[in-house]
Design a protein around this motif. Structure first.
Motif, PDB file in Angstrom:
ATOM      1  N   PRO A 185     -14.120  27.133 -44.635  1.00  0.00           N
ATOM      2  CA  PRO A 185     -14.517  27.257 -43.218  1.00  0.00           C
ATOM      3  C   PRO A 185     -13.682  26.379 -42.295  1.00  0.00           C
ATOM      4  O   PRO A 185     -13.383  26.776 -41.156  1.00  0.00           O
ATOM      5  CB  PRO A 185     -15.989  26.838 -43.232  1.00  0.00           C
ATOM      6  N   ARG A 186     -13.306  25.169 -42.739  1.00  0.00           N
ATOM      7  CA  ARG A 186     -12.452  24.311 -41.912  1.00  0.00           C
ATOM      8  C   ARG A 186     -11.071  24.938 -41.748  1.00  0.00           C
ATOM      9  O   ARG A 186     -10.492  24.914 -40.649  1.00  0.00           O
ATOM     10  CB  ARG A 186     -12.295  22.920 -42.545  1.00  0.00           C
ATOM     11  N   ALA A 188     -10.353  28.081 -41.837  1.00  0.00           N
ATOM     12  CA  ALA A 188     -10.496  29.215 -40.918  1.00  0.00           C
ATOM     13  C   ALA A 188     -10.497  28.734 -39.469  1.00  0.00           C
ATOM     14  O   ALA A 188      -9.876  29.355 -38.592  1.00  0.00           O
ATOM     15  CB  ALA A 188     -11.774  29.981 -41.233  1.00  0.00           C
ATOM     16  N   ARG A 189     -11.179  27.611 -39.202  1.00  0.00           N
ATOM     17  CA  ARG A 189     -11.199  27.088 -37.834  1.00  0.00           C
ATOM     18  C   ARG A 189      -9.809  26.659 -37.380  1.00  0.00           C
ATOM     19  O   ARG A 189      -9.444  26.852 -36.208  1.00  0.00           O
ATOM     20  CB  ARG A 189     -12.185  25.917 -37.728  1.00  0.00           C
ATOM     21  N   LYS A 190      -9.037  26.086 -38.283  1.00  0.00           N
ATOM     22  CA  LYS A 190      -7.675  25.684 -37.918  1.00  0.00           C
ATOM     23  C   LYS A 190      -6.809  26.907 -37.622  1.00  0.00           C
ATOM     24  O   LYS A 190      -5.979  26.888 -36.696  1.00  0.00           O
ATOM     25  CB  LYS A 190      -7.043  24.853 -39.041  1.00  0.00           C
ATOM     26  N   GLU A 192      -7.885  29.829 -36.546  1.00  0.00           N
ATOM     27  CA  GLU A 192      -8.352  30.392 -35.277  1.00  0.00           C
ATOM     28  C   GLU A 192      -7.861  29.556 -34.093  1.00  0.00           C
ATOM     29  O   GLU A 192      -7.476  30.113 -33.052  1.00  0.00           O
ATOM     30  CB  GLU A 192      -9.878  30.476 -35.300  1.00  0.00           C
ATOM     31  N   ALA A 193      -7.833  28.246 -34.251  1.00  0.00           N
ATOM     32  CA  ALA A 193      -7.320  27.389 -33.185  1.00  0.00           C
ATOM     33  C   ALA A 193      -5.822  27.619 -32.981  1.00  0.00           C
ATOM     34  O   ALA A 193      -5.328  27.605 -31.842  1.00  0.00           O
ATOM     35  CB  ALA A 193      -7.591  25.919 -33.516  1.00  0.00           C
ATOM     36  N   TYR A 326      -5.330  35.596 -42.068  1.00  0.00           N
ATOM     37  CA  TYR A 326      -5.689  34.184 -42.151  1.00  0.00           C
ATOM     38  C   TYR A 326      -4.784  33.470 -43.146  1.00  0.00           C
ATOM     39  O   TYR A 326      -4.592  33.939 -44.270  1.00  0.00           O
ATOM     40  CB  TYR A 326      -7.151  34.021 -42.572  1.00  0.00           C
ATOM     41  N   ASP A 382     -13.195  17.088 -38.316  1.00  0.00           N
ATOM     42  CA  ASP A 382     -12.706  18.418 -38.700  1.00  0.00           C
ATOM     43  C   ASP A 382     -11.333  18.354 -39.365  1.00  0.00           C
ATOM     44  O   ASP A 382     -10.513  19.271 -39.233  1.00  0.00           O
ATOM     45  CB  ASP A 382     -12.677  19.376 -37.507  1.00  0.00           C
TER      46      ASP A 382
END
Length: 433
Positions: A185-186, A188-190, A192-193, A326, A382
């Motif tokens: 999940p971390r 994925a956030r990177k 997306e950012a 991704y 994060d």
């Protein structure tokens, strides 16, 4: 010992002979290398020592030029020792060229079982007793170096004056499965950012992946087999402060026009080869999941198994639809031991380590709960590489540890932030902040 100079500092090379297995002191010996750094103006002064433990596993201590990054701040008051941890740099390197001298994969795996943080800490204690005359020293641990420092607090706190950790507070009890289930999940956030910052990279990444899927793997200049999965693994760049920008510049240079249509450029493929290769740090791949192993369970390619729980990382699914591709992060997969020529000879060794169940415990929660060593840790909110929740739980379990939680830096904050990060940690352990 050999001494020499760079701007503002005097460097001295040290070599030490230590047991491969510290429980068998009269058995096989290996050589360790460390570089002492002291400010030119204080070369003859009686200074306290600071031991720096690099991240990894598998990386030798950083080769600084002069007083770069945090080193200038450290040499204001310390004599610094940059240790090449066993198997890295000049410390009896372990790689595809040297490991066959041990024998076959089984012998190699048994040998490498002595290359985790527990052995690194015992090496450090052996060295400390020689260098400091028995005085405790300060330890600065970056990333995996912080894992080593946490073990140090568990196993030999008497050798420690203070402990400083940056992006390296490990969970005391998480399995490798726990680590990677929290990691995706971390990651994925990177990703997306990154796409929010550089939306043009959504199309660029898809185009590259489609080219690889349609035309088949590309053999990179160093012999690496470049597949869609390998392309996704470039996401490990996103964990550093400049990583998103570096990935963007890499992707924008991917294609050139050629006689048969656009093709992947030589410049792009050369840069990808340098980024993906484990030739300079093979232990990072071979031992990466083993740094989490304890409690009688095999790691069994935990990152690969956990990935199946997160369908957004399925490249085939993304290319078949409209979803963005991704990237993955700090994960080691079995296919890398086929793709990378630096790892291919070590595939069976890695398989044996992944199946191993007799790993000893690395941390002593009861001892950490009564810790008396002044300790501070930078926890990067994060952080793509180390789970913040895991780190904060550990911080609460180490008596007296003062955490500094910040989103100002990524995982490489101690390098990117230079003297600011080290200065903040020193202020925390000294009660100045």
């Amino acid at each position: 010992m050999t001494s020499y100079r760079q701007p503002g500092v005097v460097l001295t090379d040290h070599r030490f002979t230590v047991p491969l297995d510290h429980d068998n002191a009269s058995g096989e010996q290996i050589e360790l290398y460390a570089r002492e750094v002291v400010a030119t103006s204080k070369a003859d002064a009686d200074l306290p020592w600071l031991l720096y433990l690099e991240g990894g596993p598998g990386f030798g201590a950083r080769r600084f030029a002069g007083r770069q990054a945090w080193l200038g701040r450290a040499t204001e008051e310390f004599r610094v020792l940059l240790l090449d941890q066993r198997g890295t740099g000049l410390s009896t390197p372990a790689n595809r060229q040297t490991l066959p001298t041990r024998g076959g994969p089984r012998e190699q795996a048994d040998y490498l079982a002595h290359f985790r943080s527990d052995s690194i800490v015992r090496d450090s204690e052996f060295i400390r007793r020689q260098l400091t005359g028995g005085a405790p020293w300060t330890v600065l641990g970056q990333s995996f170096g912080g894992f080593c420092a946490t073990h140090y607090l568990s196993a030999a706190p008497e050798g420690l004056r203070t402990v400083l950790m940056t992006g390296g507070l490990p969970s005391l009890d998480a399995t490798a499965d726990d680590v990677y289930l929290a990691a995706y999940p971390r990651i994925a956030r990177k990703v997306e950012a990154h796409y929010a910052r550089y939306p043009q990279d959504i199309g660029r990444a898809r185009r590259i992946a489609e080219h690889l899927a349609e035309h088949g793997p590309v053999v990179l200049p160093n012999g690496y087999t470049f597949t869609v999965e390998a392309f996704q693994s470039l996401g490990h760049m996103l964990g550093g402060g400049e990583g998103s920008h570096q990935l963007h510049y890499l992707l924008e240079n991917a294609f050139v026009p050629a006689a048969g249509g656009h093709t992947l450029s030589d410049a792009f493929l050369e840069n990808v080869a340098a980024t993906l290769s484990y030739a300079g740090h093979p232990l990072y791949a071979v031992l990466h999941e083993a740094i989490y192993a304890q409690g009688g369970r095999p790691t069994a390619w935990a990152a690969d198994r956990a990935r199946a729980r997160f369908p957004q990382f399925d490249a085939a699914k993304a290319l078949a639809g409209e979803d963005p591709l991704y990237f993955t992060g700090e994960c080691v997969y079995p296919w890398q031991f086929e793709a990378d020529p630096a790892l291919r000879p070590l595939r069976e060794t890695a398989e044996l380590l992944a199946a191993r169940t007799d790993w000893p415990a690395l941390y002593d929660p009861a001892r950490l709960a009564v810790n008396e060593v002044p300790t501070a840790a930078a926890v990067y909110h994060d952080d793509m590489y180390v789970d913040t929740e895991h780190s904060l739980r550990t911080a609460a379990g180490i008596r007296g540890l003062r955490p500094w939680v910040t989103n100002e830096y990524e995982h490489d904050g101690v390098r990117a932030g230079g003297p600011r990060v080290l200065d903040r940690l020193l202020g925390l352990v000294r009660g100045e902040l």
